[in-house]
Design an enzyme around this catalytic site. Structure first.
Site, PDB file in Angstrom:
ATOM      1  N   TYR A 160      42.535  52.593  46.800  1.00  0.00           N
ATOM      2  CA  TYR A 160      41.884  53.972  46.951  1.00  0.00           C
ATOM      3  C   TYR A 160      42.370  55.537  46.592  1.00  0.00           C
ATOM      4  CZ  TYR A 160      38.997  51.283  49.854  1.00  0.00           C
ATOM      5  OH  TYR A 160      38.841  49.298  50.226  1.00  0.00           O
TER       6      TYR A 160
HETATM    7  C1  COA Z   1      42.302  45.508  49.582  1.00  0.00           C
HETATM    8  C2  COA Z   1      42.275  44.770  48.745  1.00  0.00           C
HETATM    9  C3  COA Z   1      41.077  44.779  48.853  1.00  0.00           C
HETATM   10  C4  COA Z   1      43.067  44.319  47.384  1.00  0.00           C
HETATM   11  O1  COA Z   1      41.824  43.095  46.403  1.00  0.00           O
HETATM   12  P1  COA Z   1      43.160  43.101  44.989  1.00  0.00           P
HETATM   13  O2  COA Z   1      42.859  42.048  44.247  1.00  0.00           O
HETATM   14  O3  COA Z   1      44.254  41.909  45.591  1.00  0.00           O
HETATM   15  O4  COA Z   1      44.230  44.150  44.514  1.00  0.00           O
HETATM   16  P2  COA Z   1      44.237  44.643  42.956  1.00  0.00           P
HETATM   17  O5  COA Z   1      45.140  43.310  41.910  1.00  0.00           O
HETATM   18  O6  COA Z   1      43.249  44.713  42.471  1.00  0.00           O
HETATM   19  O7  COA Z   1      45.333  45.301  43.000  1.00  0.00           O
HETATM   20  C5  COA Z   1      44.404  46.627  42.635  1.00  0.00           C
HETATM   21  C6  COA Z   1      45.228  48.154  43.669  1.00  0.00           C
HETATM   22  O8  COA Z   1      45.529  47.706  45.050  1.00  0.00           O
HETATM   23  C7  COA Z   1      47.308  48.338  45.338  1.00  0.00           C
HETATM   24  N1  COA Z   1      47.973  46.546  45.532  1.00  0.00           N
HETATM   25  C8  COA Z   1      47.291  45.826  45.601  1.00  0.00           C
HETATM   26  N2  COA Z   1      48.018  44.907  45.833  1.00  0.00           N
HETATM   27  C9  COA Z   1      49.004  45.549  46.594  1.00  0.00           C
HETATM   28  C10 COA Z   1      50.453  45.479  48.010  1.00  0.00           C
HETATM   29  N3  COA Z   1      50.622  44.009  47.382  1.00  0.00           N
HETATM   30  N4  COA Z   1      50.825  46.078  47.659  1.00  0.00           N
HETATM   31  C11 COA Z   1      50.457  47.019  47.529  1.00  0.00           C
HETATM   32  N5  COA Z   1      49.475  47.781  46.489  1.00  0.00           N
HETATM   33  C12 COA Z   1      49.015  46.829  46.037  1.00  0.00           C
HETATM   34  C13 COA Z   1      47.712  48.910  44.302  1.00  0.00           C
HETATM   35  O9  COA Z   1      47.613  50.151  43.976  1.00  0.00           O
HETATM   36  C14 COA Z   1      46.703  47.492  43.126  1.00  0.00           C
HETATM   37  O10 COA Z   1      46.565  48.690  41.775  1.00  0.00           O
HETATM   38  P3  COA Z   1      47.874  48.289  41.097  1.00  0.00           P
HETATM   39  O11 COA Z   1      47.819  46.752  40.068  1.00  0.00           O
HETATM   40  O12 COA Z   1      47.234  48.884  39.458  1.00  0.00           O
HETATM   41  O13 COA Z   1      49.547  48.676  41.121  1.00  0.00           O
HETATM   42  C15 COA Z   1      42.944  43.241  48.907  1.00  0.00           C
HETATM   43  O14 COA Z   1      44.197  43.312  48.608  1.00  0.00           O
HETATM   44  C16 COA Z   1      42.784  42.806  50.729  1.00  0.00           C
HETATM   45  O15 COA Z   1      41.115  42.028  50.465  1.00  0.00           O
HETATM   46  N6  COA Z   1      43.438  43.016  51.692  1.00  0.00           N
HETATM   47  C17 COA Z   1      42.466  42.793  52.808  1.00  0.00           C
HETATM   48  C18 COA Z   1      41.942  43.231  53.528  1.00  0.00           C
HETATM   49  C19 COA Z   1      41.514  44.644  53.198  1.00  0.00           C
HETATM   50  O16 COA Z   1      42.632  45.834  53.718  1.00  0.00           O
HETATM   51  N7  COA Z   1      40.530  45.271  52.777  1.00  0.00           N
HETATM   52  C20 COA Z   1      40.009  46.625  52.288  1.00  0.00           C
HETATM   53  C21 COA Z   1      39.162  47.142  54.062  1.00  0.00           C
HETATM   54  S1  COA Z   1      38.877  48.719  53.583  1.00  0.00           S
END
Ligand code: COA
Length: 200
Positions: A160
């Site tokens: 975010y």
């Molecule tokens: C948050 C969430 C939706 C991100 O989805 P994702 O597909 O894994 O994320 P992306 O691969 O698109 O990465 C987007 C950004 O998220 C952050 N991010 C993703 N995985 C990360 C990790 N393991 N550690 C730190 N930052 C991370 C980074 O900013 C990343 O950008 P970058 O790759 O340019 O550094 C996912 O991790 C998730 O579902 N988490 C559990 C549920 C949750 O927290 N949902 C949000 C509720 S508000």
């Protein structure tokens, strides 16, 4: 390996997928099992809110005729008075910054209620694609959401912040107890990525 495909789905298609959507939610958030029926009810209600928009990331079924597998989803709607989350957050923003502050964020908001990617599919860009796709073309002034508050950063909060969102409330407890949340907000359209991080 079949790549998940992002699709915008309407309210009816979203309601048809509530079961696989809830499975992704459960795998990503690991809530107590007894909370899932309540989450189902909330999602059902959210789908009737004005301006509802949902995206799913789906992989085609392993065999023709089998349903696609949901790997991630996101949805939001136009926030307005009378909605539980909106009213609670507006009250808290008035307390911390006054009426004008609250109005600046919540007079014309797109509220992202859920964004989750199945753990097996995380870290491959789906979360960012779901968020930016969901917000693209929205006509509201702001985007707001709540996400779990942790002392250390979470992947969600990093995501975010990377599109220009800032903390509006931290360590916030919604009525009824439960874990602490951060409420975050940004101006629409979202900042292009990579954006200067405002509050890191
Ligand atoms: C948050 C969430 C939706 C991100 O989805 P994702 O597909 O894994 O994320 P992306 O691969 O698109 O990465 C987007 C950004 O998220 C952050 N991010 C993703 N995985 C990360 C990790 N393991 N550690 C730190 N930052 C991370 C980074 O900013 C990343 O950008 P970058 O790759 O340019 O550094 C996912 O991790 C998730 O579902 N988490 C559990 C549920 C949750 O927290 N949902 C949000 C509720 S508000």
């Amino acid at each position: 390996m079949r790549e998940p495909r992002l699709r915008e789905i309407d309210r009816r298609a979203f309601l048809r997928r509530l079961r696989p959507v809830l499975e992704v939610y459960a795998a990503a958030m690991r809530p107590p099992a007894d909370q899932l029926p309540g989450r189902h009810t909330i999602m059902d209600r959210h789908a009737s809110y004005p301006g509802f928009r949902a995206l799913v990331a789906e992989r085609r079924g392993p065999l023709p005729g089998l349903p696609p597998a949901v790997r991630g989803f996101a949805y939001g709607f136009h926030g307005e008075r009378g909605q539980w989350w909106h009213d609670v957050v507006r009250g808290a923003l008035v307390q911390v910054g006054g009426e004008e502050h609250a109005a600046g964020w919540l007079d014309d908001p797109f509220e992202v209620a859920e964004l989750h990617v199945h753990p097996d599919a995380q870290g491959q860009g789906l979360g960012r694609a779901l968020l930016t796709g969901l917000c693209a073309g929205r006509t509201e002034r702001t985007v707001v959401l709540s996400t779990l508050h942790r002392a250390d950063d979470t992947p969600a909060r990093r995501l975010y912040r990377s599109v220009g969102m800032v903390d509006l409330l931290t360590d916030f407890e919604f009525p009824g107890g439960g874990p602490r949340y951060a409420v975050m907000g940004g101006r629409l359209p979202l900042a292009p990525y990579p954006a200067a991080s405002i509050n890191s």
